[in-house]
Design a protein around this motif. Structure first.
Motif, PDB file in Angstrom:
ATOM      1  N   GLN A 265       8.731 -65.090 -63.604  1.00 53.04           N
ATOM      2  CA  GLN A 265      10.125 -64.777 -63.267  1.00 53.04           C
ATOM      3  C   GLN A 265      10.985 -66.021 -63.067  1.00 53.04           C
ATOM      4  O   GLN A 265      12.170 -65.917 -62.806  1.00 53.04           O
ATOM      5  CB  GLN A 265      10.174 -63.932 -61.991  1.00 53.04           C
ATOM      6  N   THR A 269      18.275 -71.296 -67.198  1.00 49.88           N
ATOM      7  CA  THR A 269      19.515 -70.592 -67.497  1.00 49.88           C
ATOM      8  C   THR A 269      20.701 -71.546 -67.451  1.00 49.88           C
ATOM      9  O   THR A 269      20.650 -72.574 -66.777  1.00 49.88           O
ATOM     10  CB  THR A 269      19.761 -69.458 -66.475  1.00 49.88           C
ATOM     11  N   GLN A 281      14.856 -65.315 -62.133  1.00 52.78           N
ATOM     12  CA  GLN A 281      15.631 -64.482 -63.046  1.00 52.78           C
ATOM     13  C   GLN A 281      16.239 -63.299 -62.315  1.00 52.78           C
ATOM     14  O   GLN A 281      15.585 -62.636 -61.511  1.00 52.78           O
ATOM     15  CB  GLN A 281      14.750 -63.975 -64.183  1.00 52.78           C
ATOM     16  N   MET A 285      21.906 -63.609 -64.783  1.00 51.43           N
ATOM     17  CA  MET A 285      21.351 -64.361 -65.910  1.00 51.43           C
ATOM     18  C   MET A 285      21.210 -63.459 -67.136  1.00 51.43           C
ATOM     19  O   MET A 285      21.543 -63.841 -68.261  1.00 51.43           O
ATOM     20  CB  MET A 285      19.984 -64.932 -65.551  1.00 51.43           C
ATOM     21  N   THR A 286      20.721 -62.247 -66.912  1.00 57.66           N
ATOM     22  CA  THR A 286      20.495 -61.305 -68.010  1.00 57.66           C
ATOM     23  C   THR A 286      21.808 -60.911 -68.683  1.00 57.66           C
ATOM     24  O   THR A 286      21.901 -60.859 -69.910  1.00 57.66           O
ATOM     25  CB  THR A 286      19.787 -60.043 -67.492  1.00 57.66           C
ATOM     26  N   SER A 289      23.227 -63.877 -70.684  1.00 58.07           N
ATOM     27  CA  SER A 289      22.355 -64.404 -71.727  1.00 58.07           C
ATOM     28  C   SER A 289      22.881 -64.204 -73.150  1.00 58.07           C
ATOM     29  O   SER A 289      22.826 -65.134 -73.965  1.00 58.07           O
ATOM     30  CB  SER A 289      20.956 -63.788 -71.594  1.00 58.07           C
TER      31      SER A 289
END
Length: 362
Positions: A265, A269, A281, A285-286, A289
């Motif tokens: 994890q 980033t 994470q 961040m997701t 991305s």
């Protein structure tokens, strides 16, 4: 004795263990002072602090201890304050602001603190150790620090960077392996391709430069410290290990996440600052991305997400907080900084003694 070496002697510390200078509030005066009082080198991560805040922090540390400690800053980087923000990036961040109940597109009046003013305070307060990252320190500042007898430490993520730092005149080099939490110190160039692991980076730097090398990245206990020393490092620098200490200024949710995370994890980033950094994470961040190639550069993105990070912390929303962490974050422990330092010393001595015994038993 493993603790008796040129680095410990130069820094005037009992143990060659350095608490990493983590900017953003984690390295409180209490944490820095506790590490130094216990025999290591505490470090104030002052990059995001104003000149006056740095002065207050330095004096607060000195009220607690008369032991040496370091102050650390970011080398300024050129940027365009008028850089346009891609619509996809702005839209995604505004959607997050909606969830947090804060205004869209906040006006940013200042992207970074003034380095000249920060350095003026460092010199006025006559700090004994100054460290920096993201580049090379101008010769005028280096000369002033040397005139005061300060030890200057630069950060390298590759051999080329270490050679450049040595040529510039620094006294020591912090070899930042790819496992390190927080921002990458790369500057030739700043690229995620500069991901050399600590175990590979340290011996290469030791063989290439003549000044002492400090191992940094993924070191959490005595095993890591002993390994760093075996590779030729003069000291080990630990950051994430100190984040869960009593005196740490890390958010309670950040501390909890560190204890619960796994190695898978911990990722790199650019979402929070525009510069590559390693952390736990999460949703922010997701969501950013897919827009990675459109993100503004540092320090613009860092300034643009400041309101999001602040609101997330205030509202206990860890999914939108920047929770920096090294690759071995799951090895963190809850205790005071002085207890941790003494534990690290005991663990290192156990490893060194065991290896020495194995050698003599042959």
């Amino acid at each position: 004795m493993w603790s008796s070496n040129p680095v410990a002697t130069r820094l005037q510390i009992k143990w060659p263990i350095i608490q990493a200078p983590m900017a953003g509030g984690a390295t409180t005066p209490a944490l820095v002072a506790a590490v130094s009082k216990a025999g290591g080198l505490g470090s104030l991560g002052a990059a995001y602090m104003s000149a006056e805040q740095i002065r207050v922090a330095i004096r607060s540390i000195r009220e607690i201890t008369d032991k040496p400690f370091a102050v650390s800053l970011f080398i300024p980087e050129a940027f365009d304050p008028n850089e346009e923000i891609a619509s996809g990036v702005a839209s995604e961040m505004n959607a997050v602001r909606d969830e947090l109940g804060i205004p869209h597109d906040p006006h940013v009046s200042r992207f970074t603190e003034t380095f000249e003013e920060q350095m003026a305070v460092v010199l006025e307060e006559k700090v004994s150790v100054f460290s920096f990252t993201f580049g090379l320190l101008e010769q005028r500042w280096l000369a002033e620090l040397k005139k005061q007898g300060a030890t200057v430490i630069g950060t390298a993520t590759t051999t080329r960077e270490a050679v450049a730092l040595e040529a510039s005149g620094v006294d020591m080099i912090a070899a930042q392996g790819s496992e390190a939490g927080g921002h990458r110190g790369s500057f030739l160039p700043d690229s995620p391709s500069n991901l050399v692991g600590t175990m590979a980076l340290v011996p290469q730097l030791v063989d290439r430069v003549k000044i002492p090398v400090i191992a940094a990245g993924g070191i959490m206990d005595g095993r890591g410290i002993a390994a760093a020393l075996a590779l030729g490092a003069g000291a080990a620098q630990l950051g994430t290990a100190f984040l869960t200490c009593t005196e740490s200024g890390a958010h309670t949710l950040h501390k909890a996440a560190l204890r619960e995370t796994s190695d898978e994890q911990i990722v790199l980033t650019r979402a929070f600052s525009g510069k590559w950094a390693r952390g736990i994470q999460n949703e922010f961040m997701t969501r950013l991305s897919p827009h990675d190639h459109e993100l503004p550069s540092y320090p613009i993105q860092n300034a643009l997400t400041k309101d999001i990070r602040a609101a997330a912390g205030k509202n206990q929303r860890c999914e939108y907080m920047s929770m920096w962490a090294g690759q071995a974050a799951s090895l963190t422990r809850e205790m005071s900084a002085s207890e941790l330092l003494l534990q690290l010393v005991a663990e290192t001595e156990q490893v060194v003694s065991r290896l020495y015994k194995s050698e003599t038993d042959r």
